[in-house]
Design a protein around this motif. Structure first.
Motif, PDB file in Angstrom:
ATOM      1  N   VAL A  49       0.840  -1.193   0.000  1.00  0.00           N
ATOM      2  CA  VAL A  49       0.000   0.000   0.000  1.00  0.00           C
ATOM      3  C   VAL A  49       0.884   1.256   0.000  1.00  0.00           C
ATOM      4  O   VAL A  49       0.662   2.183  -0.774  1.00  0.00           O
ATOM      5  N   GLY A  50       1.886   1.283   0.863  1.00  0.00           N
ATOM      6  CA  GLY A  50       2.745   2.455   0.965  1.00  0.00           C
ATOM      7  C   GLY A  50       3.478   2.782  -0.315  1.00  0.00           C
ATOM      8  O   GLY A  50       3.553   3.945  -0.727  1.00  0.00           O
ATOM      9  N   ASN A  51       4.021   1.769  -0.989  1.00  0.00           N
ATOM     10  CA  ASN A  51       4.724   2.014  -2.242  1.00  0.00           C
ATOM     11  C   ASN A  51       3.749   2.480  -3.318  1.00  0.00           C
ATOM     12  O   ASN A  51       4.083   3.337  -4.131  1.00  0.00           O
ATOM     13  N   GLU A  52       2.542   1.943  -3.305  1.00  0.00           N
ATOM     14  CA  GLU A  52       1.522   2.373  -4.273  1.00  0.00           C
ATOM     15  C   GLU A  52       1.110   3.826  -4.017  1.00  0.00           C
ATOM     16  O   GLU A  52       0.859   4.579  -4.957  1.00  0.00           O
ATOM     17  N   VAL A  53       1.036   4.228  -2.738  1.00  0.00           N
ATOM     18  CA  VAL A  53       0.745   5.629  -2.419  1.00  0.00           C
ATOM     19  C   VAL A  53       1.856   6.505  -2.983  1.00  0.00           C
ATOM     20  O   VAL A  53       1.594   7.523  -3.641  1.00  0.00           O
ATOM     21  N   TRP A  54       3.102   6.095  -2.758  1.00  0.00           N
ATOM     22  CA  TRP A  54       4.235   6.857  -3.284  1.00  0.00           C
ATOM     23  C   TRP A  54       4.145   6.972  -4.810  1.00  0.00           C
ATOM     24  O   TRP A  54       4.333   8.056  -5.369  1.00  0.00           O
ATOM     25  N   TYR A  68      -3.971  14.936   5.101  1.00  0.00           N
ATOM     26  CA  TYR A  68      -4.544  14.351   3.885  1.00  0.00           C
ATOM     27  C   TYR A  68      -3.967  12.975   3.580  1.00  0.00           C
ATOM     28  O   TYR A  68      -4.377  12.338   2.618  1.00  0.00           O
ATOM     29  N   GLU A  69      -3.026  12.500   4.381  1.00  0.00           N
ATOM     30  CA  GLU A  69      -2.376  11.225   4.082  1.00  0.00           C
ATOM     31  C   GLU A  69      -3.397  10.088   4.016  1.00  0.00           C
ATOM     32  O   GLU A  69      -3.363   9.272   3.093  1.00  0.00           O
ATOM     33  N   ARG A  70      -4.303  10.045   4.986  1.00  0.00           N
ATOM     34  CA  ARG A  70      -5.307   8.976   5.012  1.00  0.00           C
ATOM     35  C   ARG A  70      -6.171   9.037   3.754  1.00  0.00           C
ATOM     36  O   ARG A  70      -6.538   8.008   3.188  1.00  0.00           O
ATOM     37  N   HIS A  71      -6.484  10.230   3.316  1.00  0.00           N
ATOM     38  CA  HIS A  71      -7.289  10.392   2.110  1.00  0.00           C
ATOM     39  C   HIS A  71      -6.556   9.838   0.884  1.00  0.00           C
ATOM     40  O   HIS A  71      -7.152   9.138   0.059  1.00  0.00           O
ATOM     41  N   ASP A  72      -5.259  10.123   0.789  1.00  0.00           N
ATOM     42  CA  ASP A  72      -4.470   9.600  -0.325  1.00  0.00           C
ATOM     43  C   ASP A  72      -4.406   8.074  -0.283  1.00  0.00           C
ATOM     44  O   ASP A  72      -4.457   7.415  -1.325  1.00  0.00           O
ATOM     45  N   ILE A  73      -4.312   7.513   0.908  1.00  0.00           N
ATOM     46  CA  ILE A  73      -4.300   6.050   1.069  1.00  0.00           C
ATOM     47  C   ILE A  73      -5.620   5.469   0.571  1.00  0.00           C
ATOM     48  O   ILE A  73      -5.651   4.432  -0.095  1.00  0.00           O
ATOM     49  N   LYS A  74      -6.718   6.147   0.870  1.00  0.00           N
ATOM     50  CA  LYS A  74      -8.032   5.674   0.403  1.00  0.00           C
ATOM     51  C   LYS A  74      -8.084   5.639  -1.114  1.00  0.00           C
ATOM     52  O   LYS A  74      -8.654   4.700  -1.695  1.00  0.00           O
ATOM     53  N   HIS A  75      -7.509   6.639  -1.776  1.00  0.00           N
ATOM     54  CA  HIS A  75      -7.486   6.624  -3.245  1.00  0.00           C
ATOM     55  C   HIS A  75      -6.812   5.353  -3.748  1.00  0.00           C
ATOM     56  O   HIS A  75      -7.284   4.721  -4.699  1.00  0.00           O
ATOM     57  N   PHE A 141      -2.917   4.025   8.473  1.00  0.00           N
ATOM     58  CA  PHE A 141      -1.466   4.209   8.495  1.00  0.00           C
ATOM     59  C   PHE A 141      -0.747   2.877   8.702  1.00  0.00           C
ATOM     60  O   PHE A 141       0.352   2.677   8.222  1.00  0.00           O
ATOM     61  N   GLY A 142      -1.383   1.971   9.413  1.00  0.00           N
ATOM     62  CA  GLY A 142      -0.766   0.688   9.720  1.00  0.00           C
ATOM     63  C   GLY A 142      -0.673  -0.272   8.547  1.00  0.00           C
ATOM     64  O   GLY A 142       0.087  -1.237   8.588  1.00  0.00           O
ATOM     65  N   ILE A 143      -1.436  -0.011   7.497  1.00  0.00           N
ATOM     66  CA  ILE A 143      -1.438  -0.937   6.348  1.00  0.00           C
ATOM     67  C   ILE A 143      -0.370  -0.610   5.312  1.00  0.00           C
ATOM     68  O   ILE A 143      -0.261  -1.302   4.300  1.00  0.00           O
ATOM     69  N   MET A 144       0.441   0.397   5.552  1.00  0.00           N
ATOM     70  CA  MET A 144       1.454   0.798   4.559  1.00  0.00           C
ATOM     71  C   MET A 144       2.354  -0.353   4.103  1.00  0.00           C
ATOM     72  O   MET A 144       2.597  -0.496   2.906  1.00  0.00           O
ATOM     73  N   PRO A 145       2.847  -1.216   5.007  1.00  0.00           N
ATOM     74  CA  PRO A 145       3.737  -2.294   4.546  1.00  0.00           C
ATOM     75  C   PRO A 145       2.995  -3.528   4.012  1.00  0.00           C
ATOM     76  O   PRO A 145       3.626  -4.476   3.552  1.00  0.00           O
ATOM     77  N   GLU A 146       1.661  -3.516   4.051  1.00  0.00           N
ATOM     78  CA  GLU A 146       0.892  -4.679   3.599  1.00  0.00           C
ATOM     79  C   GLU A 146       0.713  -4.660   2.087  1.00  0.00           C
ATOM     80  O   GLU A 146       0.688  -3.599   1.461  1.00  0.00           O
ATOM     81  N   LEU A 147       0.572  -5.837   1.512  1.00  0.00           N
ATOM     82  CA  LEU A 147       0.308  -5.931   0.075  1.00  0.00           C
ATOM     83  C   LEU A 147      -1.078  -5.356  -0.215  1.00  0.00           C
ATOM     84  O   LEU A 147      -2.054  -5.673   0.479  1.00  0.00           O
ATOM     85  N   LEU A 148      -1.152  -4.507  -1.226  1.00  0.00           N
ATOM     86  CA  LEU A 148      -2.413  -3.871  -1.598  1.00  0.00           C
ATOM     87  C   LEU A 148      -3.486  -4.908  -1.901  1.00  0.00           C
ATOM     88  O   LEU A 148      -4.622  -4.786  -1.450  1.00  0.00           O
ATOM     89  N   MET A 149      -3.134  -5.957  -2.630  1.00  0.00           N
ATOM     90  CA  MET A 149      -4.144  -6.973  -2.989  1.00  0.00           C
ATOM     91  C   MET A 149      -4.679  -7.684  -1.747  1.00  0.00           C
ATOM     92  O   MET A 149      -5.845  -8.050  -1.696  1.00  0.00           O
ATOM     93  N   ASP A 150      -3.845  -7.852  -0.712  1.00  0.00           N
ATOM     94  CA  ASP A 150      -4.316  -8.483   0.526  1.00  0.00           C
ATOM     95  C   ASP A 150      -5.291  -7.586   1.278  1.00  0.00           C
ATOM     96  O   ASP A 150      -6.307  -8.061   1.800  1.00  0.00           O
ATOM     97  N   VAL A 151      -4.988  -6.299   1.328  1.00  0.00           N
ATOM     98  CA  VAL A 151      -5.884  -5.354   2.005  1.00  0.00           C
ATOM     99  C   VAL A 151      -7.232  -5.335   1.299  1.00  0.00           C
ATOM    100  O   VAL A 151      -8.284  -5.415   1.940  1.00  0.00           O
TER     101      VAL A 151
END
Length: 158
Positions: A49-54, A68-75, A141-151
């Protein structure tokens, strides 16, 4: 004329969110420190998730905005682009997922009033939000190191 109206509509949406909503959020929302900077997000493994946000921020020449970080994560998690349509779809999703707040309602109403060409997208976003698991307890914020597909799988975000 249509192009001009769409440009003005887009500028108004940015004005409402960044000029009015962000300062209000800074006052009413307790700031939870985002534990990453852009360099740290870029160093996270690919497909997290974190790398995808980046990647999304980098591709759009954007930076992390405090509050706005949480909002960007939602996108990223919900798969909506940084566009007028994507912004309103994200809020329709959140409304259907039982997130009722002033920013959500204001954006949904704004979209309904000014973006009739996207009504089909809004309906689809609302349906996705209804089908998805409850995101209210998600540690964004805690899901940053998790795989996006898993989340997405864990919360039934299709």
């Amino acid at each position: 004329m249509i192009k001009l109206l769409k440009k003005l509509r887009s500028q108004l949406l940015v004005l409402l969110t960044h000029t009015f909503a962000l300062p209000v959020l800074k006052i009413v929302r307790r700031k939870k420190k985002f534990p990453y900077n852009m360099e740290q997000l870029s160093a996270l493994p690919f497909d997290t998730v974190g790398n995808e946000v980046w990647q999304l921020l980098n591709e759009n020449n954007l930076r992390l905005l405090p509050y706005y970080e949480r909002h960007d994560i939602k996108h990223v998690v919900l798969g909506y682009p940084f566009s007028d349509e994507g912004e309103v779809c994200l809020q329709f999703f959140m409304l259907a997922n039982r997130r009722v707040s002033f920013p959500v309602l204001a954006t949904v109403i704004y979209g309904l009033a000014t973006m009739p060409e996207y009504y089909t997208s809004f309906r689809k976003a609302y349906a996705r939000g209804k089908e998805a698991g409850d995101l209210s307890k998600l540690d964004w914020f805690g899901i940053m190191p998790e795989l996006l597909m898993d989340v997405r799988k864990n919360y039934n975000v299709k």
